[in-house]
Design a protein around this motif. Structure first.
Motif, PDB file in Angstrom:
ATOM      1  N   VAL A 154       0.860  -1.180   0.000  1.00  0.00           N
ATOM      2  CA  VAL A 154       0.000   0.000   0.000  1.00  0.00           C
ATOM      3  C   VAL A 154       0.896   1.230   0.000  1.00  0.00           C
ATOM      4  O   VAL A 154       1.946   1.240   0.663  1.00  0.00           O
ATOM      5  N   VAL A 155       0.478   2.208  -0.752  1.00  0.00           N
ATOM      6  CA  VAL A 155       1.231   3.465  -0.828  1.00  0.00           C
ATOM      7  C   VAL A 155       1.357   4.045   0.577  1.00  0.00           C
ATOM      8  O   VAL A 155       0.374   4.123   1.320  1.00  0.00           O
ATOM      9  N   GLY A 156       2.623   4.426   0.854  1.00  0.00           N
ATOM     10  CA  GLY A 156       2.863   5.019   2.155  1.00  0.00           C
ATOM     11  C   GLY A 156       3.192   4.004   3.232  1.00  0.00           C
ATOM     12  O   GLY A 156       3.556   4.389   4.341  1.00  0.00           O
ATOM     13  N   GLN A 157       3.032   2.680   2.909  1.00  0.00           N
ATOM     14  CA  GLN A 157       3.350   1.644   3.876  1.00  0.00           C
ATOM     15  C   GLN A 157       4.597   0.896   3.402  1.00  0.00           C
ATOM     16  O   GLN A 157       4.744   0.626   2.218  1.00  0.00           O
ATOM     17  N   PRO A 158       5.498   0.550   4.322  1.00  0.00           N
ATOM     18  CA  PRO A 158       6.733  -0.134   3.889  1.00  0.00           C
ATOM     19  C   PRO A 158       6.428  -1.504   3.271  1.00  0.00           C
ATOM     20  O   PRO A 158       5.531  -2.221   3.719  1.00  0.00           O
ATOM     21  N   ILE A 159       7.181  -1.803   2.228  1.00  0.00           N
ATOM     22  CA  ILE A 159       7.154  -3.147   1.632  1.00  0.00           C
ATOM     23  C   ILE A 159       8.508  -3.787   1.924  1.00  0.00           C
ATOM     24  O   ILE A 159       9.551  -3.229   1.595  1.00  0.00           O
ATOM     25  N   GLU A 160       8.470  -4.963   2.563  1.00  0.00           N
ATOM     26  CA  GLU A 160       9.701  -5.616   2.987  1.00  0.00           C
ATOM     27  C   GLU A 160       9.914  -6.913   2.226  1.00  0.00           C
ATOM     28  O   GLU A 160       8.955  -7.587   1.836  1.00  0.00           O
ATOM     29  N   PHE A 161      11.193  -7.231   2.004  1.00  0.00           N
ATOM     30  CA  PHE A 161      11.538  -8.533   1.440  1.00  0.00           C
ATOM     31  C   PHE A 161      12.941  -8.884   1.934  1.00  0.00           C
ATOM     32  O   PHE A 161      13.670  -8.013   2.443  1.00  0.00           O
ATOM     33  N   GLY A 162      13.319 -10.153   1.819  1.00  0.00           N
ATOM     34  CA  GLY A 162      14.600 -10.612   2.347  1.00  0.00           C
ATOM     35  C   GLY A 162      15.586 -10.982   1.253  1.00  0.00           C
ATOM     36  O   GLY A 162      15.211 -11.417   0.163  1.00  0.00           O
ATOM     37  N   ILE A 163      16.879 -10.803   1.550  1.00  0.00           N
ATOM     38  CA  ILE A 163      17.958 -11.169   0.630  1.00  0.00           C
ATOM     39  C   ILE A 163      18.973 -11.986   1.424  1.00  0.00           C
ATOM     40  O   ILE A 163      19.426 -11.547   2.487  1.00  0.00           O
TER      41      ILE A 163
END
Length: 1489
Positions: A716-725
């Motif tokens: 969602v716009v304005g909300q953090p999007i997280e992913f792992g590496i």
């Protein structure tokens, strides 16, 4: 000949029962003898009269004596079985050729001591003393007189009372045991007997079957004395071996091993007679006829004064008993052997093989006093010469000396009185002088080369030269020795193995001086040289020479450069045996030649060429030495090298070597390799064995494709999007991340080494691009994408937070400013965690309608998400209740001014808000009051002020319950009222009480209490204040009806509906024992949810409640009542120790509540399992076997059981029986050995698998017997027995006739079937018992009749049918009389002129032995009538009958018959010619009939 059927006293009279001491001695002796035979079987006889009555010990005695197994019924339970056992023993005795007279099974069973003693004496005679046809007593006396002649033995009683003869006998058996026996006093008889018997026991193991007191007693009976003394003269006894040894000494050679078969041909007796100087005619040429030869020996023995004991025929019998021959041979022992001249001189030592021209010797001894040295002469005979011998005498020993002059075989002859002595001629060899034979040996030689060996025997004399060589491996071989002139021999030695060889030189098969020799064989080709590939000035050259397989020898080197020896610059060190390390420090660069020699022989490959270079000018460079990518070619270059050796070693992180390729150019090398692992690679570069500058190098290999990236979620716009590496598998390098071409910032947080959590905040809706670059190389899947949406003020509206069950409800999910359809997810969960179906409808404009219907009461959870993101406020909670569970009853209508009311039970609906509204007749709300009756159960009270109908409205959770409004009629006063707990609640079998207030009213009060299926007995008792107390006792649970009427009118509130419960009927399912530990406490485990299921179906309309008090707190308890008639108490112990479990049913504690539980840590211990039960070890086919697994001390767990055999696997049923115990059962089908595997929580128990023996069940009723019927005396009746369907068991058979036991023989066909042969010993009624496993088979006992054998000679045939006659008047009948002929079958066959005739036979009854026969002849001619009884012609058969046409023809035939009959009689001819003798005429026959 005397009959030995009873025991005899010393006077020869039969032993009588009484008090005579000799009888007691005999009984004691026989009992001791019997126990000696039974000792090995562990049995014992205490009373001869009674201990044989069941036959078991008698069978054991006979079995021990005969050495074979005899069938026996071990537990003879009745008289019949006892007789059967004794009969088996007596039959075995009779079958061993022992004649028993006047004794039968009943005599032994009945305890006839006289006959039992006689039976035992028969056994002693047969098995202890012998089986001679001659009187045993006489033979025993003869032997004793021969071996101890000074004692003058004549009996077995008084001659032994003083013990002197027994001492003399022991001294004969083993000289030196009793040398002073002649000095013993006759007055010390008891001591003498005791000492002698103890010596015999100690040295010969002769048992004391007779006591010393009895042997020394004048009452000693003869049979007891014979029994004891027989131990000295039976086979293998001390007297037996002593006699045998002395006979061997007389024979002075030959072999004699016994006193039976060795003597049967008479040769041995003749030799014995000859040995003592007797004359045997024709000796040594004897007759081949054993009896004649034996008689010659007996006659020769008579010549020396020895009279025979047995006839020659009996002595020649190989089966003769030993005692007779042993006694006869003992009489020869008083003689000394007679020697011939050749036997009077013997060799003391024989000449040995000796060298030529050296003195040799031998020795002889004179064995007879009548021989002198003058009677002796000797000669030596060589191949071509005869040598004299001179003697040197010392006493009676003479030493003969001689000197041989030639080699070869020599013979020695010694003469005594002109006869050659025994042992001549004695042969020996004269050998050459080996000390003069020499070998020109070599110390060492090379493998594969021919070496010459020279042997010189010129001065040693004639002899044979042999050369043998033995390899180090042990292999031997002979090599030929070729003679040369002058006594020289040449042999070529070509060794095939490295090591020390043994060379043996033999001259005339004897080693020469110094032999065997050792030759060291070596192999220069086995020297291995390595490390000479080149070198540098800095490090020099280090190389190795391995000569460990070359044999013994020395290794050295020579190093040449430009023709100059520079060996001095090389140092050689022996690291270990024959392994050398050489260090060469070259003086200058250039080309060198290295020579390696072993035992001065150049090794294979020598000389070696090496180049020495200067490596200080060689450099290494290239990308392949720093950062490289896996699975791609990397390279580097080596500059400045040309002729030197380049060594490269590349080691991967795992330690494995990485292959590489070297390309050589002008003054440089190019090295290429492909790394396959991520990590540091070590590259070691050497040139001319010198490490180059910078070596070893470290190349770091990476793999961009190994970077792991989690999926990017939509956001969602304005909300953090997280992913792992995760870059841990990618190696070292630089990681770059760009979002939307680097226009959007991102953050990195490290979760662990090499693991990162990346996040960014989308600023605009749409696709977001994430690029990942490692070491300037993009990830193969880059860019990664996700979608971002813009959610502004998403909300839920119209959501009811309280709902009844089974009612459709809806709510709306709404969000503004969404330009695209998003994924809306609504997840509704029931109180049990089950998903509840919901329908979602897109209404447009960002709004969605959700419809759903709750199916069960309780709190429901609603989770609402937009594109995987929860909206504000989610999850939502909705309380659902069931209005139908709310019970309204106990309406008390009453009258104006009196209390009215009703009760409402919310306990099954929940804890939501309740609303009660009472509206009076005038529409005005009425004030009310309430009181608690139980959990969520209330009674509502109000006082009506006006008559009429009152409306009662009840809401729960804002919803009106079904049936509202309820109407309550209030009368205008005048009726009594009732109160008390008994109107609302009661317990089964306990009194319940309520009161009825009637005030001053007058009338008729009636009370009735009825339950669902019964009417409760109640009592109405008036009280002093004008009220009534009503008491009733319900006998069942349920909702009751209490009717209270006043003058036939229900009082207000009547009928009442009390709930009757019974806490005793709340029962835990499976019983409390199932949940208890060994200390009768509820078994609890910390951290594990405990479930206690209860059956409440019969406890009445109540509510289950529980409290659990742990050591430090009260635990939360859940009660699951979703299943009708069942409630489950659930809680989780949080600490160890006691827990008190309080359980209530409608606030009534259960019996024994609180219950004590004990919580422990969960540590199962299989070693605490307890296994019990017979099924762990054995089982029976087709029968259930069981065992118990007790895991109450082992903690929580479950067993697994497998029972496996060779042919089958048996299913094992496991049933829990509570308290951690399990009952295991199985039913095996096949017998045999099985393995029982038991595991607990998947782990094998110690000792598992256990061995289980399954034995077969036997079924005697399934044994099939056929062939039992009438039998004929003397013939065997064959009976077939089939046990294949009866299982395993022992088959026995016993048949008893009127007086005697029939012989029964069972033959096993080895297929489950048997053949039983039964042979009766008498005619009459017989009873055959066939048992299987000790039980009678189907039909047993069988009763059948044995008849005498058919005797055809007793059959008589007469009548006109066997006489000649005229056809027209012929009467064809005749009679066959079979009386006295035994049982049999009559066969009559008639053959006429043209074939066979049918015969008709008649008799009055089956038992009639007279048979009338007739036939119908139709033509004239000869008729042959054959009459047979059981297949045998009767007298006169076959009958030849002429049937004629006229009287003249008949008279002619009769005259011919008369003539032939008379002629036959006068000449002795047969009466059964073709014309039979005259018969009875018709008139006579008719009268006889």
């Amino acid at each position: 000949m005397e009959s030995h059927n009873i025991a005899r006293s010393r006077e020869g009279h039969a032993a009588q029962a009484g008090v005579d001491k000799w009888v007691l001695i005999q009984e004691n002796t026989f009992r001791n003898w019997v126990n000696e035979q039974l000792r090995s079987g562990g049995l014992e006889v205490e009373n001869l009269e009674n201990d044989f009555d069941d036959g078991v010990r008698l069978v054991a005695l006979v079995s021990s004596l005969q050495g074979k197994r005899i069938r026996v019924i071990k537990n003879a339970r009745n008289h019949h079985q006892q007789l059967a056992n004794v009969a088996e023993a007596l039959t075995a005795i009779a079958n061993d050729n022992i004649k028993l007279v006047n004794i039968g099974p009943e005599d032994v069973v009945d305890g006839n001591l006289k006959l039992i003693l006689g039976l035992i004496w028969h056994l002693i005679l047969r098995y202890q003393i012998g089986k001679s046809r001659f009187p045993t007593k006489k033979l025993m006396i003869c032997w004793l007189q021969a071996v101890i002649p000074e004692c003058n033995i004549t009996n077995f009683t008084s001659d032994w009372n003083d013990g002197i003869a027994l001492h003399a006998l022991i001294e004969f058996c083993q000289p030196g045991l009793c040398p002073e026996w002649r000095n013993l006093s006759r007055s010390d008889g008891l001591d003498n007997c005791r000492n002698a018997m103890m010596l015999a026991k100690e040295h010969f193991d002769i048992p004391l079957v007779v006591r010393p007191e009895d042997l020394s007693s004048t009452d000693l009976d003869e049979l007891s004395g014979m029994t004891y003394l027989s131990y000295f003269m039976k086979v293998d006894s001390p007297g037996y071996h002593a006699t045998l040894s002395l006979v061997r000494r007389l024979l002075r050679g030959g072999t004699v091993n016994n006193f039976t078969s060795d003597w049967s041909n008479g040769q041995l007796l003749c030799r014995l007679v000859h040995a003592v100087g007797g004359n045997v005619p024709g000796w040594p040429s004897l007759s081949d006829n054993p009896v004649e030869c034996m008689q010659m020996g007996i006659d020769g023995a008579k010549g020396v004064g020895i009279e025979p004991i047995l006839p020659a025929k009996d002595m020649a019998d190989p089966e003769v008993d030993h005692i007779g021959i042993m006694a006869y041979a003992a009489y020869f022992l008083r003689f000394k052997p007679v020697r011939s001249a050749s036997e009077k001189v013997v060799f003391s030592s024989l000449p040995q093989n000796s060298p030529v021209d050296q003195e040799a010797s031998f020795a002889i001894s004179l064995e007879d006093d009548d021989v002198s040295p003058g009677d002796i002469r000797a000669e030596i005979i060589g191949p071509d010469s005869v040598h004299n011998v001179h003697f040197n005498w010392v006493g009676r020993t003479g030493h003969g000396y001689f000197t041989p002059t030639e080699t070869g075989l020599h013979r020695l002859n010694v003469y005594c009185e002109g006869q050659v002595i025994n042992g001549c001629p004695a042969s020996f060899k004269v050998l050459a002088d080996r000390s003069k034979v020499t070998l020109s040996a070599v110390d060492s030689c090379s493998l594969g080369t021919l070496t010459e060996l020279q042997v010189n025997s010129a001065t040693a004399g004639d002899g044979d030269v042999q050369i043998e060589v033995r390899a180090p491996s042990g292999r031997s071989m002979k090599i030929s020795a070729v003679p040369r002139h002058g006594g020289n021999y040449i042999s070529n030695f070509n060794p095939t193995e490295v090591g020390e060889w043994e060379v043996s030189v033999l001259y005339d098969n004897e080693h020469i001086s110094g032999s065997p020799y050792t030759v060291n064989v070596f192999d220069p080709s086995q020297v291995k040289v390595y490390g000479l590939e080149g070198g540098s000035m800095e490090s020099g050259v280090v190389f190795n020479a391995d000569a460990t397989k070359a044999g013994k020898g020395n290794t050295r080197v020579e190093i040449i450069k430009d023709g100059v020896d520079v060996t001095r610059h090389c140092i050689i060190n022996e690291e270990y045996s024959n392994f050398y390390k050489l260090h060469f420090n070259p003086p200058s660069p250039g080309h060198y030649n290295v020579h390696v020699l072993f035992n001065e022989t150049e090794v294979r490959g020598s000389p070696y060429d090496i180049d020495i270079v200067d490596s200080s000018n060689v450099t290494v460079s290239g990308d392949g030495l720093s950062l490289v990518c896996v699975n791609r070619t990397a390279s580097f270059e080596v500059h400045g090298g040309s002729s030197g050796k380049l060594d490269v070693e590349i080691t991967a992180p795992s330690g494995s070597s990485v292959p590489y390729r070297i390309e050589q150019g002008t003054n440089e090398f190019r090295v290429e390799y492909i790394p396959t692992e991520v990590g540091d690679h070590t590259i070691d570069v050497k040139y001319a064995d010198s490490e180059l500058s910078g070596s070893p190098f470290c190349a770091k290999a990476y793999n961009t494709a190994a970077i792991e990236v989690t999926d990017l979620p939509d956001g969602v716009v304005g909300q953090p999007i997280e992913f792992g590496i995760d870059v841990r598998k990618a190696g070292e390098g630089q990681l770059e991340i760009m979002v939307n071409n680097g226009n959007l910032p991102n953050t990195v947080e490290s979760d662990a080494t090499g693991v990162y959590r990346m996040s960014f905040v989308p600023e605009e809706p749409g696709i977001q691009n994430v690029e990942i670059i490692f070491n300037k190389e993009s990830h193969p899947r880059s860019p990664f994408t996700c979608n971002a949406v813009n959610l502004n003020q998403a909300s839920v509206r119209s959501l009811d937070l309280q709902l009844p069950v089974e009612k459709t409800s809806s709510f709306y999910v709404h969000s503004e400013n969404i330009s695209q359809d998003l994924n809306v997810n609504v997840d509704i969960s029931s109180p049990t965690g089950d998903r509840v179906h919901a329908d979602i409808y897109n209404q447009g404009n960002g709004e969605y309608k959700v419809e759903w219907m709750p199916r069960m009461p309780g709190r429901h959870t609603i989770d609402v998400q937009f594109s995987g993101v929860q909206i504000d406020g989610s999850p939502f909670y909705v309380d659902v209740f069931d209005l139908s569970t709310i019970r309204i009853d106990n309406f008390r209508h009453g009258t104006v001014g009196d209390e009215a009311g009703f009760s409402v039970d919310f306990s099954n609906a929940g804890t939501l808000d309740q609303e009660i509204q009472i509206v009076g007749p005038s529409g005005i709300d009425v004030v009310y009051d309430s009181r608690e009756l139980g959990y969520l159960w209330k009674d509502y009270l109000y006082e009506p002020e006006e008559p009429g109908k009152y409306q009662i409205y009840i809401k729960y959770g804002g919803f009106q319950i079904p049936g509202c409004p309820f109407t309550q009629d209030i009368a205008d006063g005048g009726l009594p009222s009732a109160s008390g707990s008994g109107l609302f609640f009661a317990e089964e079998d306990k009194p319940a009480v309520f009161n009825v207030e009637v005030g001053r009213r007058k009338g008729d009060l009636r009370v009735s209490v009825s339950g669902p299926n019964s009417i409760a007995k109640c009592s109405v008792d008036p009280q002093a204040d004008g009220s009534y107390t009503v008491t009733y006792i319900p006998v069942e649970t349920g909702i009751f009806d209490i009717s209270v009427t006043w003058n036939n009118t229900d009082i207000p509130g009547s009928p009442y509906h009390p709930k009757v419960i019974d806490a005793r009927k709340v029962r835990i399912i499976g019983g409390w024992q199932h949940f208890m530990d060994s200390n009768e406490r509820v078994n609890l485990v910390v951290g594990e949810r405990k479930q206690l299921p209860f059956d409440i179906s019969e406890a009445g309309p109540g509510t289950l409640r529980a409290e659990v008090k742990a050591p430090s707190k009260t635990l939360d308890v859940d009660i699951d009542t979703h299943t009708m008639g069942r409630a489950v108490i659930e809680f989780v112990p949080e600490e160890e120790g006691p827990h008190y479990i309080h359980i209530f049913w409608s606030d009534i504690p259960l019996v024994n509540s609180p219950f004590l539980g004990f919580a422990i840590q969960h540590t199962p211990d299989a070693s605490k399992l307890i296994l019990t039960g017979r099924g762990l070890k054995e089982a029976v086919v087709r029968e259930e076997a069981e065992f118990i697994i007790d895991g109450s001390q082992a903690g929580r767990g479950n067993p697994d059981v497998v029972l496996s055999g060779v042919r089958a696997e048996v299913n094992v049923k496991i049933n829990p029986i509570g308290n951690g115990k399990f009952r295991c059962t199985y039913i095996p089908i096949l017998p045999g050995a099985y393995l029982l595997h038991i595991t607990w929580n998947g782990r094998q128990l110690r000792g598992s698998p256990y061995k289980v023996n399954v034995i077969g069940a036997f079924y005697p009723n399934r044994v099939v017997v056929n062939g039992v019927g009438g039998a004929i005396l003397g013939r065997e009746m064959n009976v077939g027995i089939d046990t294949r369907k009866a299982g395993p068991g022992e088959l026995t058979a016993y048949c008893m006739g009127p007086h005697q036991v029939a012989y029964c023989e069972l033959e096993d066909n080895h297929d489950g079937t048997f053949r039983l042969g039964v042979k009766a010993q008498e005619s009459g009624r017989h009873v055959l018992q066939i048992k299987y496993g000790g039980e009678h088979v189907q039909g047993s006992p069988f009763v059948y009749k044995v008849t005498a054998q058919p005797d055809a000679s007793k059959v008589r045939v007469h009548g006109p049918g066997v006489e000649h006659g005229i056809l027209a008047t012929y009467i064809s009948r005749f009679i066959v009389e079979t009386r006295g002929a035994g049982a049999g079958q009559l066969t009559v066959r008639i053959r006429g002129p043209k074939g066979a005739f049918q015969v008709e036979m008649y008799r009055d009854s089956q038992r009639d032995r007279t048979i009338l026969c007739r036939f119908d002849p139709t033509e004239c001619g000869l008729y042959i009538i054959s009459v047979k009884w059981s297949g045998v012609d009767v007298p006169g058969s076959p009958f030849h009958v002429h049937i004629l046409d006229t009287q003249e023809e008949l008279e002619q035939v009769l005259n011919e018959v008369s003539y032939s009959f008379g002629t036959s009689q006068s000449h002795g001819g047969s009466l059964h010619s073709s014309n039979p003798p005259p018969r009875l005429v018709y008139g006579q026959w008719r009268e006889k009939i």
